[in-house]
Write an enzyme that holds these catalytic residues in place. Sequence first.
Site, PDB file in Angstrom:
ATOM      1  N   TYR A 261      35.423  37.510  51.227  1.00  0.00           N
ATOM      2  CA  TYR A 261      34.515  36.485  50.264  1.00  0.00           C
ATOM      3  C   TYR A 261      35.170  35.281  50.142  1.00  0.00           C
ATOM      4  CZ  TYR A 261      32.378  40.907  49.282  1.00  0.00           C
ATOM      5  OH  TYR A 261      31.490  42.132  49.344  1.00  0.00           O
TER       6      TYR A 261
ATOM      7  N   ALA B   4      33.850  43.424  41.231  1.00  0.00           N
ATOM      8  CA  ALA B   4      33.721  41.931  41.627  1.00  0.00           C
ATOM      9  C   ALA B   4      32.739  41.601  40.778  1.00  0.00           C
ATOM     10  CB  ALA B   4      33.486  41.984  43.205  1.00  0.00           C
TER      11      ALA B   4
ATOM     12  N   LEU C 198      42.484  55.084  51.622  1.00  0.00           N
ATOM     13  CA  LEU C 198      42.478  56.548  51.799  1.00  0.00           C
ATOM     14  C   LEU C 198      43.846  56.977  51.489  1.00  0.00           C
ATOM     15  CD1 LEU C 198      40.633  56.359  55.388  1.00  0.00           C
ATOM     16  CD2 LEU C 198      39.894  57.403  53.046  1.00  0.00           C
TER      17      LEU C 198
ATOM     18  N   ARG D 101      43.653  40.171  44.979  1.00  0.00           N
ATOM     19  CA  ARG D 101      43.689  41.217  46.039  1.00  0.00           C
ATOM     20  C   ARG D 101      43.485  40.663  47.353  1.00  0.00           C
ATOM     21  NH1 ARG D 101      39.808  46.429  46.647  1.00  0.00           N
ATOM     22  NH2 ARG D 101      41.497  47.764  46.140  1.00  0.00           N
TER      23      ARG D 101
ATOM     24  N   PRO E 158      38.613  48.246  42.186  1.00  0.00           N
ATOM     25  CA  PRO E 158      37.434  47.609  41.764  1.00  0.00           C
ATOM     26  C   PRO E 158      36.365  48.330  42.857  1.00  0.00           C
ATOM     27  CG  PRO E 158      38.678  46.025  42.873  1.00  0.00           C
ATOM     28  CD  PRO E 158      39.667  47.393  42.508  1.00  0.00           C
TER      29      PRO E 158
ATOM     30  N   CYS F  11      32.241  47.906  43.041  1.00  0.00           N
ATOM     31  CA  CYS F  11      30.863  47.293  42.783  1.00  0.00           C
ATOM     32  C   CYS F  11      29.788  48.592  42.519  1.00  0.00           C
ATOM     33  CB  CYS F  11      29.941  46.764  43.955  1.00  0.00           C
ATOM     34  SG  CYS F  11      31.017  45.397  44.385  1.00  0.00           S
TER      35      CYS F  11
ATOM     36  N   GLY G 241      40.048  54.476  44.990  1.00  0.00           N
ATOM     37  CA  GLY G 241      38.607  54.171  44.894  1.00  0.00           C
ATOM     38  C   GLY G 241      37.725  55.369  44.895  1.00  0.00           C
ATOM     39  N   ARG G 242      37.261  55.651  46.194  1.00  0.00           N
ATOM     40  CA  ARG G 242      36.230  56.737  46.203  1.00  0.00           C
ATOM     41  C   ARG G 242      36.737  58.080  45.660  1.00  0.00           C
ATOM     42  NH1 ARG G 242      35.912  55.243  52.561  1.00  0.00           N
ATOM     43  NH2 ARG G 242      37.864  54.582  51.756  1.00  0.00           N
TER      44      ARG G 242
HETATM   45  C1  FNR Z   1      34.459  49.100  47.312  1.00  0.00           C
HETATM   46  N1  FNR Z   1      35.531  48.334  47.452  1.00  0.00           N
HETATM   47  C2  FNR Z   1      35.586  46.949  46.607  1.00  0.00           C
HETATM   48  N2  FNR Z   1      36.654  46.319  46.820  1.00  0.00           N
HETATM   49  C3  FNR Z   1      36.929  45.128  46.093  1.00  0.00           C
HETATM   50  O1  FNR Z   1      37.863  44.328  46.221  1.00  0.00           O
HETATM   51  N3  FNR Z   1      35.902  44.935  45.006  1.00  0.00           N
HETATM   52  C4  FNR Z   1      34.916  45.443  44.831  1.00  0.00           C
HETATM   53  O2  FNR Z   1      34.137  45.389  44.062  1.00  0.00           O
HETATM   54  C5  FNR Z   1      34.485  46.732  45.765  1.00  0.00           C
HETATM   55  N4  FNR Z   1      33.572  47.268  45.608  1.00  0.00           N
HETATM   56  C6  FNR Z   1      33.470  48.452  46.215  1.00  0.00           C
HETATM   57  C7  FNR Z   1      32.377  49.421  46.008  1.00  0.00           C
HETATM   58  C8  FNR Z   1      32.457  50.533  46.543  1.00  0.00           C
HETATM   59  C9  FNR Z   1      31.331  51.772  46.327  1.00  0.00           C
HETATM   60  C10 FNR Z   1      33.434  51.163  47.229  1.00  0.00           C
HETATM   61  C11 FNR Z   1      33.551  52.583  47.774  1.00  0.00           C
HETATM   62  C12 FNR Z   1      34.420  50.492  47.626  1.00  0.00           C
HETATM   63  C13 FNR Z   1      36.589  48.666  48.051  1.00  0.00           C
HETATM   64  C14 FNR Z   1      37.598  49.575  47.141  1.00  0.00           C
HETATM   65  O3  FNR Z   1      38.142  48.603  46.047  1.00  0.00           O
HETATM   66  C15 FNR Z   1      38.915  50.091  47.898  1.00  0.00           C
HETATM   67  O4  FNR Z   1      39.645  49.186  48.535  1.00  0.00           O
HETATM   68  C16 FNR Z   1      38.174  50.967  49.211  1.00  0.00           C
HETATM   69  O5  FNR Z   1      37.223  51.839  48.574  1.00  0.00           O
HETATM   70  C17 FNR Z   1      39.196  51.736  49.695  1.00  0.00           C
HETATM   71  O6  FNR Z   1      40.150  52.520  48.619  1.00  0.00           O
HETATM   72  P1  FNR Z   1      39.621  54.404  48.996  1.00  0.00           P
HETATM   73  O7  FNR Z   1      38.121  54.440  48.530  1.00  0.00           O
HETATM   74  O8  FNR Z   1      39.827  54.964  50.176  1.00  0.00           O
HETATM   75  O9  FNR Z   1      40.442  54.739  47.724  1.00  0.00           O
END
Ligand code: FNR
Length: 360
Positions: A181, A59, A300, A229, A25, A27, A322-323
Amino acid sequence: MSQPILFQPLSLRGLTLSNRVGVAPMCQYSARDGQAQDWHVQHYGALAASGPGMVTIEATGVVPEGRISAYCLGLYDEASEAAMTRLVASLKHVGTSAVAIQLAHAGRKAAAMRSWDGGGPAPDGWPTLSASDLAFGPGWPAPKAATADDLDRVTEGFVQAAQRALRAGIDAIELHSAHGYLLHQFLSPLTNRRTDRYGGSLDNRMRFPLEVVAALRQAWPADKPLGIRISATDWAEGGWDIDEAVIYAQAFRDAGIDYVCVSTGGLVPDAKVPVGPGYQRPFARRIRAETGLVTRAVGLIASGLDAEATLQDGDADLIAIGRGFLDDPRWTWRAAEALGVELATPPQYIAARPRFWPGA
Ligand code: FNR
């Protein structure tokens, strides 16, 4: 060679994921009045096109004041339900991914600015609530300590959002109990200073989150998965930690949760997080070992090879990226290539994948 675990299917209640890759997820800060826009349709559609087993929509606030920002998705009225219905229909049209939604209440971290505007408290925000009246950090307004009526309203918001999600065609709900949260604010002794039945002992701190789990499980059909989560640690002195997280996970497993996504942190701004490749994997491993729950690792995990190693090592059953997906919406294709797996490709894109042409 046997099929890599990453591309083996996995069933959760009546839902079968075609593979173990999930879009985490994330945002987008691009909604209006909680309603998904064209951005969401194209963004999630692009991610779904490479065939991850599950796409989790960011979220989504279950009440307007529970949104992280004024630009966050909501699922709390007819207009936001209609916009979500359109988004889900478009995703089902694009691909085969299961569509999950992360239902959330931001508590004291609500009413924030968009990340690219700085992410701090919005100057035109709204009053927030939390377990106790402790501000998130310097410059943040103190939230109101939730009353029993406030908690009833939040729980009812989760229930109604689940009903709206069902009508919108969502396959799975992922309850947001991580990243500082509202539910996490109840769990952690750093943010929960209550002296009533919702504060103090671990049982008391878990009470409200588990009430929400129970209400959602009742509202959400028995053949559909309910995930969660969590942050497995606050990375802060005197905070919530993995030992408490294991007990929480055992409790929500017994309450009917089908999978857990193991993240960390987010509760306090000054946490010391040792970020590095796969840094949250040990937490997933322990939760999985001590609960037997279907467990998703995140954080990561860069490549398909890293994801497969995480599964082979027994740290998790599912992987969220994510990223990596923001950088490359075809992340699933790259992982399949690295692992020697042939994936179905949308016929519109088959010219890019000649290896996968019928008969090739
Ligand atoms: C997030 N992350 C995040 N986590 C979550 O539980 N709900 C959300 O809405 C969001 N929003 C969000 C926006 C953006 C732009 C980023 C980069 C990250 C956290 C995400 O789900 C994830 O746990 C982390 O980014 C770590 O994973 P990666 O990016 O290393 O694969």
